[in-house]
Design a protein around this motif. Structure first.
Motif, PDB file in Angstrom:
ATOM      1  N   TYR A 212       0.956  -1.132  -0.044  1.00 28.02           N
ATOM      2  CA  TYR A 212      -0.059   0.183   0.104  1.00 28.02           C
ATOM      3  C   TYR A 212       0.962   1.321  -0.164  1.00 28.02           C
ATOM      4  O   TYR A 212       0.508   2.058  -0.749  1.00 28.02           O
ATOM      5  CB  TYR A 212      -0.886  -0.121   1.339  1.00 28.02           C
ATOM      6  N   TRP A 213       1.868   1.150   0.907  1.00 33.85           N
ATOM      7  CA  TRP A 213       2.711   2.399   0.850  1.00 33.85           C
ATOM      8  C   TRP A 213       3.527   2.566  -0.392  1.00 33.85           C
ATOM      9  O   TRP A 213       3.521   3.674  -0.942  1.00 33.85           O
ATOM     10  CB  TRP A 213       3.949   2.318   1.807  1.00 33.85           C
TER      11      TRP A 213
ATOM     12  N   THR B 119       0.661   4.117  -2.994  1.00 33.68           N
ATOM     13  CA  THR B 119       0.307   5.434  -2.443  1.00 33.68           C
ATOM     14  C   THR B 119       1.651   6.419  -2.880  1.00 33.68           C
ATOM     15  O   THR B 119       1.369   7.837  -3.124  1.00 33.68           O
ATOM     16  CB  THR B 119      -0.087   5.613  -0.895  1.00 33.68           C
TER      17      THR B 119
ATOM     18  N   LYS C 209       1.994  10.092  -5.540  1.00 33.12           N
ATOM     19  CA  LYS C 209       2.219  11.517  -4.811  1.00 33.12           C
ATOM     20  C   LYS C 209       3.317  12.259  -5.710  1.00 33.12           C
ATOM     21  O   LYS C 209       4.016  11.734  -6.391  1.00 33.12           O
ATOM     22  CB  LYS C 209       2.820  11.314  -3.510  1.00 33.12           C
TER      23      LYS C 209
ATOM     24  N   ASP D  99       1.215  11.239   4.667  1.00 30.96           N
ATOM     25  CA  ASP D  99      -0.323  11.074   4.640  1.00 30.96           C
ATOM     26  C   ASP D  99      -0.555   9.524   4.212  1.00 30.96           C
ATOM     27  O   ASP D  99      -0.067   9.089   3.053  1.00 30.96           O
ATOM     28  CB  ASP D  99      -1.232  12.277   3.794  1.00 30.96           C
ATOM     29  N   LEU D 100      -1.122   9.090   5.070  1.00 36.06           N
ATOM     30  CA  LEU D 100      -1.498   7.501   4.483  1.00 36.06           C
ATOM     31  C   LEU D 100      -2.421   7.472   3.560  1.00 36.06           C
ATOM     32  O   LEU D 100      -2.502   6.569   2.489  1.00 36.06           O
ATOM     33  CB  LEU D 100      -1.977   6.503   5.643  1.00 36.06           C
ATOM     34  N   ILE D 101      -3.310   8.406   3.214  1.00 32.68           N
ATOM     35  CA  ILE D 101      -4.188   8.770   2.222  1.00 32.68           C
ATOM     36  C   ILE D 101      -3.848   9.806   1.431  1.00 32.68           C
ATOM     37  O   ILE D 101      -4.003  11.135   2.065  1.00 32.68           O
ATOM     38  CB  ILE D 101      -5.569   8.553   2.691  1.00 32.68           C
ATOM     39  N   PRO D 102      -3.373   9.773   0.307  1.00 31.26           N
ATOM     40  CA  PRO D 102      -2.857  11.087  -0.517  1.00 31.26           C
ATOM     41  C   PRO D 102      -3.973  11.977  -0.820  1.00 31.26           C
ATOM     42  O   PRO D 102      -5.066  11.583  -1.132  1.00 31.26           O
ATOM     43  CB  PRO D 102      -2.449  10.417  -1.884  1.00 31.26           C
ATOM     44  N   LEU D 103      -3.518  13.111  -0.228  1.00 25.62           N
ATOM     45  CA  LEU D 103      -4.715  14.297  -0.674  1.00 25.62           C
ATOM     46  C   LEU D 103      -4.985  14.665  -1.918  1.00 25.62           C
ATOM     47  O   LEU D 103      -5.900  14.964  -2.473  1.00 25.62           O
ATOM     48  CB  LEU D 103      -4.274  15.507  -0.059  1.00 25.62           C
TER      49      LEU D 103
ATOM     50  N   VAL E  76      -3.785  13.190  -6.126  1.00 23.90           N
ATOM     51  CA  VAL E  76      -3.101  12.082  -6.763  1.00 23.90           C
ATOM     52  C   VAL E  76      -2.592  12.507  -8.206  1.00 23.90           C
ATOM     53  O   VAL E  76      -3.095  13.328  -8.938  1.00 23.90           O
ATOM     54  CB  VAL E  76      -4.062  11.018  -7.097  1.00 23.90           C
TER      55      VAL E  76
END
Length: 276
Positions: free
Chosen positions: A27-28, A31, A35, A46-50, A52
């Motif tokens: 997952y890392w 993501t 980025k 951020d674990l969830i990119p703001l 993409v």
């Protein structure tokens, strides 16, 4: 013994936690590939990119020599899988079904070859390839990968062949099948799980190998994808976004190969075939 509801819930939670733990690096990687350089180098990860971006994938696909490296990797990987399976199958069936002088010694040699460290074989293999004038040529890698995977293939397929009831083959021979007919119509179809298991091992081993590909192949036109991945790190720094995107691309063929063959991974294929 039946498990209680609490035990089932505990096992489910443990399974989910193990899945998250092992999937997190993947997952890392994904993501990070999506980025921008500023987001990647930011101390606030951020674990969830703001936001993409697919620029890293475009950069990886546009990297010099990608198509050539991909073709070379597919050639040596699929070629080594095919050769190892064919040779391993031809060796495994006689070792499992026939009795001949030296059989146990040969099986022991196969096991020893599987246990031998690859680093100990590096210099001898290099000298052999040099004397055979195979350096900087794809056949050198193909032969090396076959040598790495063949002992495991023989050992594993021998176990699968021994797991097939002899009565099935004898019944086919009573019905008029010859030795080749029995192998083609009975033994080979029931070896599906074994062939898949060994092919996956051979594919992953050849696909991910880096050291021999780097030393044996100096000509860029014959290099493979693991060497291509190292090109994202230069004296000026590391293109983290590009190398993560390239790693995602690099993982796709292995995933596709596994999805293609995983339906054959069925255990107990011969269960109930013979009474008693």
């Amino acid at each position: 013994m039946h498990k209680t509801r609490g035990q089932r819930v505990g096992l489910a939670v443990l399974g989910i936690a193990a899945t998250v733990f092992f999937f997190f690096p993947t997952y890392w990687m994904i993501t990070t590939a999506l980025k921008t350089p500023a987001q990647i180098l930011s101390p606030d990860y951020d674990l969830i990119p703001l936001s993409v971006t697919f620029d890293n994938f475009a950069s990886a696909f546009g990297k010099d020599g990608f198509t050539s490296f991909l073709t070379n990797s597919l050639i040596v990987t699929l070629g080594s899988v095919a050769v190892a399976l064919a040779a391993g199958l031809l060796a495994a069936v006689p070792l499992a079904r026939m009795r001949f002088r030296g059989r146990k010694g040969f099986v022991l040699l196969v096991l020893i070859a599987q246990l031998a460290p690859l680093e100990a074989l590096f210099v001898p293999l290099y000298l052999i390839m040099r004397d055979a004038n195979l350096l900087d040529k794809l056949p050198s890698l193909l032969l090396v990968y076959v040598a790495f995977t063949l002992p495991f293939t023989v050992w594993t397929l021998r176990g699968f062949v021994k797991g097939i009831p002899v009565e099935l083959e004898e019944a086919a021979m009573v019905d008029g099948c010859g030795r080749w007919g029995v192998f083609r119509r009975v033994t080979l179809p029931l070896l599906g799980p074994g062939l898949v298991a060994t092919s996956v091992f051979s594919f992953v081993t050849a696909w991910n190998e880096f050291l021999f590909a780097l030393v044996f192949i100096r000509d860029k036109g014959n290099q493979t994808l693991p060497v291509w991945l190292s090109s994202f790190r230069t004296a000026f720094g590391t293109d983290w976004g590009g190398i993560m995107a390239a790693s995602v691309i690099y993982a796709v063929p292995a995933l596709v190969f596994f999805m293609f063959v995983q339906r054959k991974l069925v255990s107990g294929a011969t269960a109930g075939a013979v009474k008693g």
